[in-house]
Design a protein around this motif. Structure first.
Motif, PDB file in Angstrom:
ATOM      1  N   LEU A   1      -4.344-124.873  19.860  1.00 39.54           N
ATOM      2  CA  LEU A   1      -4.323-126.037  20.744  1.00 39.54           C
ATOM      3  C   LEU A   1      -5.482-126.990  20.460  1.00 39.54           C
ATOM      4  O   LEU A   1      -5.304-128.213  20.431  1.00 39.54           O
ATOM      5  CB  LEU A   1      -4.402-125.587  22.208  1.00 39.54           C
ATOM      6  N   LEU A   2      -6.654-126.410  20.239  1.00 37.07           N
ATOM      7  CA  LEU A   2      -7.835-127.228  19.941  1.00 37.07           C
ATOM      8  C   LEU A   2      -7.625-128.035  18.664  1.00 37.07           C
ATOM      9  O   LEU A   2      -7.923-129.238  18.617  1.00 37.07           O
ATOM     10  CB  LEU A   2      -9.066-126.328  19.801  1.00 37.07           C
ATOM     11  N   LEU A   3      -7.078-127.393  17.641  1.00 38.03           N
ATOM     12  CA  LEU A   3      -6.822-128.084  16.376  1.00 38.03           C
ATOM     13  C   LEU A   3      -5.779-129.200  16.551  1.00 38.03           C
ATOM     14  O   LEU A   3      -5.905-130.283  15.959  1.00 38.03           O
ATOM     15  CB  LEU A   3      -6.364-127.088  15.309  1.00 38.03           C
ATOM     16  N   LEU A   4      -4.763-128.941  17.371  1.00 37.78           N
ATOM     17  CA  LEU A   4      -3.743-129.967  17.627  1.00 37.78           C
ATOM     18  C   LEU A   4      -4.353-131.172  18.342  1.00 37.78           C
ATOM     19  O   LEU A   4      -4.069-132.333  17.987  1.00 37.78           O
ATOM     20  CB  LEU A   4      -2.611-129.377  18.479  1.00 37.78           C
ATOM     21  N   ILE A   5      -5.184-130.899  19.347  1.00 35.26           N
ATOM     22  CA  ILE A   5      -5.820-131.992  20.092  1.00 35.26           C
ATOM     23  C   ILE A   5      -6.723-132.811  19.174  1.00 35.26           C
ATOM     24  O   ILE A   5      -6.686-134.047  19.185  1.00 35.26           O
ATOM     25  CB  ILE A   5      -6.613-131.437  21.294  1.00 35.26           C
ATOM     26  N   LEU A   6      -7.528-132.123  18.364  1.00 33.99           N
ATOM     27  CA  LEU A   6      -8.401-132.836  17.432  1.00 33.99           C
ATOM     28  C   LEU A   6      -7.590-133.642  16.421  1.00 33.99           C
ATOM     29  O   LEU A   6      -7.954-134.770  16.067  1.00 33.99           O
ATOM     30  CB  LEU A   6      -9.314-131.846  16.709  1.00 33.99           C
ATOM     31  N   HIS A   7      -6.479-133.075  15.966  1.00 27.78           N
ATOM     32  CA  HIS A   7      -5.613-133.763  15.001  1.00 27.78           C
ATOM     33  C   HIS A   7      -5.020-135.039  15.601  1.00 27.78           C
ATOM     34  O   HIS A   7      -5.088-136.123  14.993  1.00 27.78           O
ATOM     35  CB  HIS A   7      -4.499-132.827  14.547  1.00 27.78           C
ATOM     36  N   TYR A   8      -4.442-134.919  16.796  1.00 25.89           N
ATOM     37  CA  TYR A   8      -3.802-136.077  17.418  1.00 25.89           C
ATOM     38  C   TYR A   8      -4.811-137.116  17.899  1.00 25.89           C
ATOM     39  O   TYR A   8      -4.455-138.280  18.076  1.00 25.89           O
ATOM     40  CB  TYR A   8      -2.896-135.632  18.569  1.00 25.89           C
TER      41      TYR A   8
END
Length: 203
Positions: free
Chosen positions: A80-87
């Motif tokens: 989830l953290l990686l997705l948030i940082l990506h978006y």
């Protein structure tokens, strides 16, 4: 015998729920490709709380069934953290977060006083993560990217852990944490449902 059966149901249902707990939230983010209404601070604090909690349980050699779901939750939170940082276009920050979390995990078990102090702060850290998500929802009044199902499952797992903690370890610090998390998880669930676009009251 009846208590043992109930304990097994609580342990296994918690483990199963946690195996899929974050999937609804992950899917919501991937479909929306946006993080509006989702608090990065909440996720980071939650991850820190999970790391402290599982480290404490392992340090004192508690029965694995009382914390087995936490490595699974940590892995899902990392996704989830990686997705948030990506978006959000901040993927470079992932290196910083990795260094902080891995370094912090190592430091926790250096000395008994450190892990005990960290655990005494764990409830505050975890509660702060829920309050950060609530604040984000109140500010945006939009929960279209927040999965009420994930928060509902989190509420159930905390309720189940109240029972298993009372029966298996009786650790007051752990019990207080789960009671507080049950209340706050339910609050986030109710708020997310209230602010769903389809549930908003018409002017």
């Amino acid at each position: 015998m009846e208590r043992d059966a109930l304990l097994q149901v609580a342990n296994f249902s918690t483990l199963f729920a946690c195996m899929v707990l974050k999937f609804p939230q992950i899917l919501v983010l991937m479909r929306a490709r946006s993080t509006a209404g989702v608090s990065l601070n909440s996720l980071v604090l939650e991850l820190a709380g999970f790391i402290v909690f599982v480290s404490y349980q392992m340090y004192y050699d508690y029965p694995p069934p009382t914390y087995l779901e936490y490595p699974i939750l940590i892995a899902q939170d990392v996704i989830l953290l990686l997705l948030i940082l990506h978006y959000n276009g901040n993927m470079k920050q992932s290196i910083f977060y990795a260094a902080v979390f891995i370094g912090g995990w190592k430091l926790l078990t250096v000395e008994k006083r450190v892990i005990d102090l960290a655990m005494s702060l764990c409830t505050f850290i975890s509660a702060s993560s829920k309050l950060a998500q609530l604040q984000c929802l109140w500010a945006t009044k939009d929960s279209s990217r927040v999965s009420a199902l994930s928060w509902g499952l989190a509420t159930y797992t905390c309720l189940a852990r109240i029972y298993t903690t009372v029966v298996m370890t009786g650790d007051v610090q752990v019990l207080v944490r789960f009671v507080a998390m049950t209340i706050l998880n339910f609050w986030v669930t109710a708020t997310a449902m209230y602010y769903k676009p389809s549930a908003k009251k018409k002017d």
